[in-house]
Design an enzyme around this catalytic site. Structure first.
Site, mmCIF file in Angstrom:
data_model
loop_
_atom_site.group_PDB
_atom_site.id
_atom_site.type_symbol
_atom_site.label_atom_id
_atom_site.label_comp_id
_atom_site.label_asym_id
_atom_site.label_seq_id
_atom_site.Cartn_x
_atom_site.Cartn_y
_atom_site.Cartn_z
ATOM 1 N N LYS A 243 154.231 54.276 6.983
ATOM 2 C CA LYS A 243 155.221 53.571 7.800
ATOM 3 C C LYS A 243 156.077 54.565 8.577
ATOM 4 O O LYS A 243 156.674 55.466 7.998
ATOM 5 C CB LYS A 243 156.115 52.712 6.900
ATOM 6 C CG LYS A 243 157.281 52.060 7.641
ATOM 7 C CD LYS A 243 158.258 51.450 6.685
ATOM 8 C CE LYS A 243 159.528 50.976 7.380
ATOM 9 N NZ LYS A 243 160.280 52.057 8.017
ATOM 10 N N LEU B 202 160.619 49.250 2.432
ATOM 11 C CA LEU B 202 161.199 50.512 2.863
ATOM 12 C C LEU B 202 162.236 50.204 3.923
ATOM 13 O O LEU B 202 162.001 49.365 4.807
ATOM 14 C CB LEU B 202 160.127 51.457 3.421
ATOM 15 C CG LEU B 202 159.141 52.058 2.411
ATOM 16 C CD1 LEU B 202 158.113 52.923 3.127
ATOM 17 C CD2 LEU B 202 159.870 52.876 1.358
ATOM 18 N N ASP B 203 163.372 50.891 3.860
ATOM 19 C CA ASP B 203 164.453 50.633 4.803
ATOM 20 C C ASP B 203 164.027 50.939 6.229
ATOM 21 O O ASP B 203 162.961 51.527 6.479
ATOM 22 C CB ASP B 203 165.689 51.465 4.436
ATOM 23 C CG ASP B 203 166.217 51.109 3.045
ATOM 24 O OD1 ASP B 203 165.966 49.970 2.600
ATOM 25 O OD2 ASP B 203 166.870 51.962 2.427
ATOM 26 N N LEU B 204 164.898 50.572 7.158
ATOM 27 C CA LEU B 204 164.605 50.776 8.579
ATOM 28 C C LEU B 204 164.355 52.244 8.895
ATOM 29 O O LEU B 204 163.409 52.587 9.612
ATOM 30 C CB LEU B 204 165.772 50.237 9.414
ATOM 31 C CG LEU B 204 165.679 50.455 10.933
ATOM 32 C CD1 LEU B 204 164.535 49.658 11.516
ATOM 33 C CD2 LEU B 204 167.000 50.080 11.601
#
Length: 385
Positions: free
Chosen positions: A80, A118-120
């Site tokens: 990601k 998962l965070d931004l």
């Protein structure tokens, strides 16, 4: 049948929430919300409870669309990039992981769900699967699956402070479990810290590091259980081989037979093998190519010697007809007229080149850029100095 016998009898089928999770519709908790909203129907009638037991997904529809057969479990590893939301859609219109997965997933992958979030601004390994039950099992803290992160931080910290995280800590009333933290390298006040944890609560790594007085400038997840990011390029997807997926599901105790996947084949009785028929005795084989006789190299050279008069070259065959013609002429007494005639009486063109005079030979034209011949003998090489 008494109630005790009913309880002891094995239940046929599975709960509808579990079957839909296996089919990749959503996680079990999300399926329960779909049932409460009346979006799941059985033969045109809305299902009212997630405890409904079914033997198959025949007649089940979600939002009016029939649910297909349960597919085999697949796991994908996705690198990601930073700046993507781990969600199916975002009310604010920000790009999601599915925007990048449109061209990254292989054909026929079907619908996949992210394992965890998962965070931004967090990048790294994100697992994707089409099995909702597997997704739920990987996310539960009770599974104890380790997640490893690498964080680039700014501030003052030492290894002793990081080792204290192994005892756990409490931040703003939230208890965080044991964290294995190690200092990788340091440049001034900037350092890379590696953290391994098993809970994966919301923004756990960032909150713990900020509690220690560090500023996190980059956060990367490198592994999730036995799956590692490795050299996977950012934005790329790689499928885990089916053999590894099967082995992992057995370790997670998720290898139970599921309705729709097909029952395991029954073992067939193995018949005793018939004795092999005796092979008839065969005569010893003769060699196709006889062994060559050794020859002496000296005799071979003498036979192939072309300097002997009247003997043709036995290696190439050249000169054989000439030798036969000369032998026949000598035997009959008829010699070649040109060779028997005196040399002086023959024209110059029929004489041997060695007998021709220099004056009769045609002059060779001089090459351009060369001096004319002077009649003097050529000089030898010049001596140095």
């Amino acid at each position: 049948m008494s109630p005790s016998e009913k309880d002891a009898a094995p239940r046929e089928g599975e709960r509808i929430a579990k079957l839909l999770a296996r089919a990749g519709i959503a996680s079990r908790r999300e399926v329960e919300r779909l049932i409460e909203a009346g979006r799941v129907e059985l033969n045109g009638v809305a299902v009212t409870t997630p405890a409904t037991v079914l033997t198959s997904l025949a007649g089940i529809t979600v939002d009016g669309k029939p649910v297909g057969a349960v597919a085999a479990t697949r796991i994908f590893m996705f690198h990601k990039p930073s700046g993507l939301i781990t969600a199916e859609r975002d009310p604010a219109g920000r790009p999601t992981i599915y925007t990048a997965l449109r061209n990254a997933l292989p054909e026929g992958a079907g619908r996949v769900m992210p394992v965890g979030r998962l965070d931004l601004n967090t990048e790294g390994l994100l697992l994707l699967t089409n099995d909702g039950e597997l997704k739920r099992a990987l996310e539960l803290p009770a599974s104890g699956i380790p997640r490893t992160y690498r964080a680039r931080t700014f501030g003052d910290i030492n290894q002793e402070q990081l080792e204290e995280l192994s005892q756990g800590l409490e931040i703003d009333g939230i208890r965080y479990g044991s964290i294995d933290a190690n200092m990788e390298r340091r440049t001034g006040r900037n350092q890379w810290v590696e953290l391994t944890l098993t809970e994966g609560k919301n923004r756990e790594v960032r909150r713990v590091l900020e509690h220690l007085g560090l500023q996190v400038s980059r956060l990367l997840r490198t592994s999730y259980g036995p799956f590692h990011l490795g050299a996977l390029q950012r934005g790329s997807v790689e499928e885990v081989p089916p053999a590894i997926v099967e082995r992992f599901m057995k370790a997670m105790k998720l290898d139970k037979p599921v309705i729709g996947r097909g029952a395991a084949p029954r073992p067939r009785p193995v018949a005793a093998a018939a004795p092999a028929p005796a092979r008839p005795e065969q005569a010893p084989r003769t060699k196709a190519f006889p062994k060559k006789k050794p020859v002496r190299q000296r005799e071979v050279r003498e036979e192939l010697d072309t300097r002997k008069p009247g003997k043709p070259n036995q290696r190439t065959g050249w000169g054989a007809k000439t030798a036969e013609r000369r032998a026949a002429q000598t035997k009959t007494g008829q010699a070649d007229k040109r060779r028997s005639a005196p040399t002086s009486d023959r024209p110059s063109s029929e004489r041997p080149i060695s007998e021709r005079s220099t004056s009769e030979r045609p002059a060779r034209p001089a090459r351009p850029g060369t001096r004319p011949p002077t009649g003097k003998p050529p000089r030898g090489p010049r001596r140095p100095g």
